[in-house]
Design a protein around this motif. Structure first.
Motif, mmCIF file in Angstrom:
data_model
loop_
_atom_site.group_PDB
_atom_site.id
_atom_site.type_symbol
_atom_site.label_atom_id
_atom_site.label_comp_id
_atom_site.label_asym_id
_atom_site.label_seq_id
_atom_site.Cartn_x
_atom_site.Cartn_y
_atom_site.Cartn_z
ATOM 1 N N UNK A 17 0.848 -1.197 0.000
ATOM 2 C CA UNK A 17 0.000 0.000 0.000
ATOM 3 C C UNK A 17 0.886 1.250 0.000
ATOM 4 N N UNK A 18 0.532 2.229 0.766
ATOM 5 C CA UNK A 18 1.260 3.503 0.757
ATOM 6 C C UNK A 18 2.708 3.299 1.197
ATOM 7 N N UNK A 19 3.642 3.793 0.397
ATOM 8 C CA UNK A 19 5.060 3.616 0.680
ATOM 9 C C UNK A 19 5.494 4.517 1.842
ATOM 10 N N UNK A 20 6.482 4.028 2.598
ATOM 11 C CA UNK A 20 7.009 4.777 3.726
ATOM 12 C C UNK A 20 8.342 5.417 3.371
ATOM 13 N N UNK A 37 6.624 -9.050 7.515
ATOM 14 C CA UNK A 37 5.464 -8.168 7.415
ATOM 15 C C UNK A 37 5.903 -6.799 6.908
ATOM 16 N N UNK A 38 5.508 -6.478 5.686
ATOM 17 C CA UNK A 38 5.813 -5.182 5.072
ATOM 18 C C UNK A 38 7.285 -4.804 5.246
ATOM 19 N N UNK A 39 8.211 -5.636 4.761
ATOM 20 C CA UNK A 39 9.625 -5.340 5.000
ATOM 21 C C UNK A 39 10.163 -4.268 4.064
ATOM 22 N N UNK A 40 11.304 -3.711 4.475
ATOM 23 C CA UNK A 40 12.138 -2.915 3.584
ATOM 24 C C UNK A 40 13.306 -3.789 3.151
ATOM 25 N N UNK A 41 13.812 -3.533 1.960
ATOM 26 C CA UNK A 41 14.925 -4.321 1.435
ATOM 27 C C UNK A 41 16.108 -3.402 1.180
ATOM 28 N N UNK A 42 17.276 -3.859 1.592
ATOM 29 C CA UNK A 42 18.525 -3.132 1.365
ATOM 30 C C UNK A 42 19.489 -4.098 0.701
ATOM 31 N N UNK A 43 19.985 -3.744 -0.471
ATOM 32 C CA UNK A 43 21.001 -4.578 -1.090
ATOM 33 C C UNK A 43 22.169 -3.715 -1.517
#
Length: 679
Positions: A262-265, A474-480
């Motif tokens: 949904x809405x991005x953080x 649950x609604x993770x952020x990804x860092x690569x």
């Protein structure tokens, strides 16, 4: 068989041509051979059976037995000399059924009660277990069968249960023989079947509709979780977008994304100094200063602000880039800052799942190095002292670092409570899936509260890891860091040598002879047997080495690693067991004696050197059996700006032509035959 055959059986990296088969003697069915032997014996006038190889068997019996008869043959025809009449003949077996829950009452531990019943009644008792119930067969005369049945009834009655859910009636009973179910008669004369209760069907629709309600009931008694512990420093908060982009690009091209549908953080800005993340946690800063780190690694600079804000995180970075500290430091703060004190939670608060024992021990060593406010940790893994691990867990710990297999064992036997876990880490998730741990992981996560904070680390981003992340984060952020495309560590010089299989050992010895006194190397092989073979060869030649593979005892594996880390030996011969979780900072070389089973493992092997900003060198031997991976290896070398041998390019081209020819023959419906010889 040519080394270039695509369909050869693989036994290790690259596959190997099968050995030439021996000439076998002509085969004929065993029954035919046995019949031939008997006929020959009879022709010679013998009255005993004799096998075809001349071995004499037992004398033939006068009468054949029925399938249900056991023990010595007692039946003789009426009136025959010495006969005891048909009254002494064995009766057909008395058969009835018992519920599986009652079978233990009859059998006893180790079958002790069965033996007692047989001795008391003088008959043979057989128990055949089924899915829901077991069939009991009693062999012997009628009187003996009746006695044995009464003894079994007495055992079941004394257990306080009955097969049908009611008390057994012993005053009168009726039985039927051979394949029928035993029935009891009550005093009123009514018959009741042993298994006459129909099974109730499960209403799956109702269960699905009420899933949320049942989940809420399951976790209703747990205390709340606190997740947000980040206070952004003014310097980081005032960074412009251009400054943020430049900082990420300079830090090995960090890329971030919010996977919330949904809405991005807003993604937090990366930090520049340790104080930007931990200025309000002096104990953490004291640990960092004690170790002597100067600046955060790329993955740490972006992961710490995200995790300290309470978000789930997927961290993808090359091996040796500081992923362990990226989740450990925020984990210490998370554990110490919960509303409920650690000693009142009823179990550990942090769980780290790792694929191998070596990686689990490595993480535990990091926990011990950065001690924080008396937090206790334990390492649980298969092959270790299970009794000692259970003892430590039951005494109380804060952090559990475990391999999935052993943790699942302790969990299923109620030795560890995972309901108190609020901070979960899936370390090297791709490797855990490769090793087949997904079922154990799923079982474990069912007992971990769903509102936990979850961190997943991986060096690659295959479909299996994406599926796992979607299911359990649950609604993770990804860092690569760098790119999602597979790439080896950029601080390692990669050299590829195309060589015949039979020259690999000589080249390896040449490589060892050219090593400097300060060099330290891991020699990777594809098979445990090869590791032992090379170790023995070098030992006989006076070269001190250690070996590491899954068939060695845990104490031997730990000793091998200790000798290698301390520099007692400077050569470690290992399987892919050591391709991850082995953090030895002064490894100068990686030598791939055998090419790994896939290109991902090649990247992980190379990552054992060039760690923590140091430079390293990887030497890889490629034979004609490895031509399937030539194209993928060329891509890895090209991304790292490495020298690509002409022989490797030629090998890749020939394999492409061979694959194209196979596809054309398949489309035309022609048999493939031996067309690969011309590739």
């Amino acid at each position: 068989m040519s080394d270039w055959e695509a369909d050869s059986e693989e036994d290790g990296p690259g596959g190997a041509a099968p050995k030439p088969s021996r000439a076998l003697p002509a085969w004929r069915p065993a029954t035919e051979a046995a019949s031939a032997g008997v006929c020959e014996n009879r022709a010679a006038g013998g009255d005993k059976k004799e096998r075809g190889d001349g071995w004499k068997g037992r004398p033939r019996q006068g009468l054949a037995r029925e399938p249900w008869q056991s023990g010595p043959l007692e039946y003789r025809a009426r009136g025959s000399p010495g006969g005891r009449g048909r009254e002494s003949a064995r009766s057909p077996p008395l058969c009835f059924h018992l519920d599986n829950a009652l079978v233990g009452t009859v059998i006893g531990r180790g079958g002790a009660k069965i033996k007692e019943l047989e001795e008391s009644s003088g008959c043979k008792i057989q128990v055949v277990r089924g899915n829901c119930d077991a069939e009991i067969k009693i062999f012997g005369g009628n009187d003996k069968q009746t006695k044995a049945k009464m003894l079994i009834d007495d055992l079941v009655e004394r257990s306080g249960q009955s097969n049908s859910g009611e008390k057994y009636e012993k005053d009168s009973f009726k039985h039927q023989h051979v394949g029928t179910t035993y029935c009891h008669a009550s005093r009123s004369g009514a018959l009741m079947s042993v298994n006459n209760n129909p099974k109730q069907s499960i209403n799956w629709t109702s269960l699905r509709e009420n899933k949320a309600k049942y989940e809420a009931m399951k976790w209703a008694d747990l205390p709340p979780i606190e997740k947000i512990f980040y206070k952004e420093s003014p310097n980081i908060a005032s960074m412009s977008q251009d400054e943020v982009d430049r900082q990420r690009k300079e830090n090995n091209n960090i890329t971030c994304d919010d996977l919330k549908e949904s809405e991005k953080r807003r993604i937090p800005n990366p930090i520049c100094k340790f104080e930007d993340a931990f200025q309000h946690y002096p104990d953490v800063m004291a640990n960092i200063r004690k170790v002597g780190f100067q600046t955060p690694t790329p993955i740490q600079s972006q992961a710490w602000p995200i995790v300290l804000q309470g978000f789930d995180l997927i961290g993808i970075a090359q091996t040796g880039t500081g992923k362990t500290l990226a989740y450990l430091m925020p984990g210490f703060i998370h554990l110490d800052s919960q509303p409920i004190p650690r000693e009142k939670r009823g179990g550990p608060g942090m769980l780290v799942l790792t694929p191998t024992r070596e990686l689990a021990l490595q993480v535990e060593a990091e926990c011990s190095k950065y001690s924080y406010k008396g937090i206790k940790s334990i390492c649980i893994y298969g092959g270790g002292d299970r009794k000692g691990q259970i003892s430590m867990v039951t005494k109380g710990v804060d952090i559990v670092i475990a391999t999935p297999g052993r943790l699942n064992d302790l969990q299923m036997n109620n030795f560890i409570n995972l309901r108190s876990i609020t901070y979960l880490v899936l370390d090297e998730a791709d490797r855990m899936l490769d090793m087949g741990f997904e079922p154990q992981i799923m079982k474990i996560l069912l007992d971990v509260r769903p509102d936990r904070q979850t961190i997943m680390t991986s060096a690659t981003w295959p479909d299996g890891v994406r599926r796992l992340a979607k299911s359990y984060l649950k609604d993770p952020m990804i860092v690569y860091v760098g790119t999602l495309d597979l790439a080896a560590v950029n601080t390692v010089e990669q050299k590829v040598v195309v060589i015949p299989e039979e020259e690999k050992r000589a080249f390896t010895r040449y490589f060892i002879d050219t090593m400097k006194s300060e060099d330290k190397v891991i020699i990777f092989v594809g098979k445990k047997l090869t590791a032992d073979d090379l170790s023995s060869d070098f030992g006989l030649q006076g070269i001190p080495v250690q070996s590491l593979h899954g068939n060695r005892e845990q104490c031997d594996r730990e000793q091998a690693l200790e000798d290698f880390k301390k520099g007692r030996v400077r050569i470690l011969i290992a399987t892919d067991l050591a391709s991850r979780g082995l953090d030895v900072q002064d490894i100068t070389h990686v030598f791939n004696f055998d090419f790994p089973r896939n290109i991902e493992e090649y990247v992980h092997r190379v990552g054992r050197t060039g760690r923590a900003g140091r430079s390293g060198e990887a030497v890889t031997l490629v034979t004609r059996n490895d031509w399937r991976i030539a194209s993928e290896l060329i891509e890895i070398l090209a991304r790292g700006n490495q020298v690509i041998p002409e022989e490797l390019i030629s090998m890749a081209e020939r394999y492409k032509q061979f694959q194209l020819k196979k596809e054309m023959e398949k489309d035309c419906g022609k048999p493939r035959g031996r067309s690969w010889k011309n590739a």
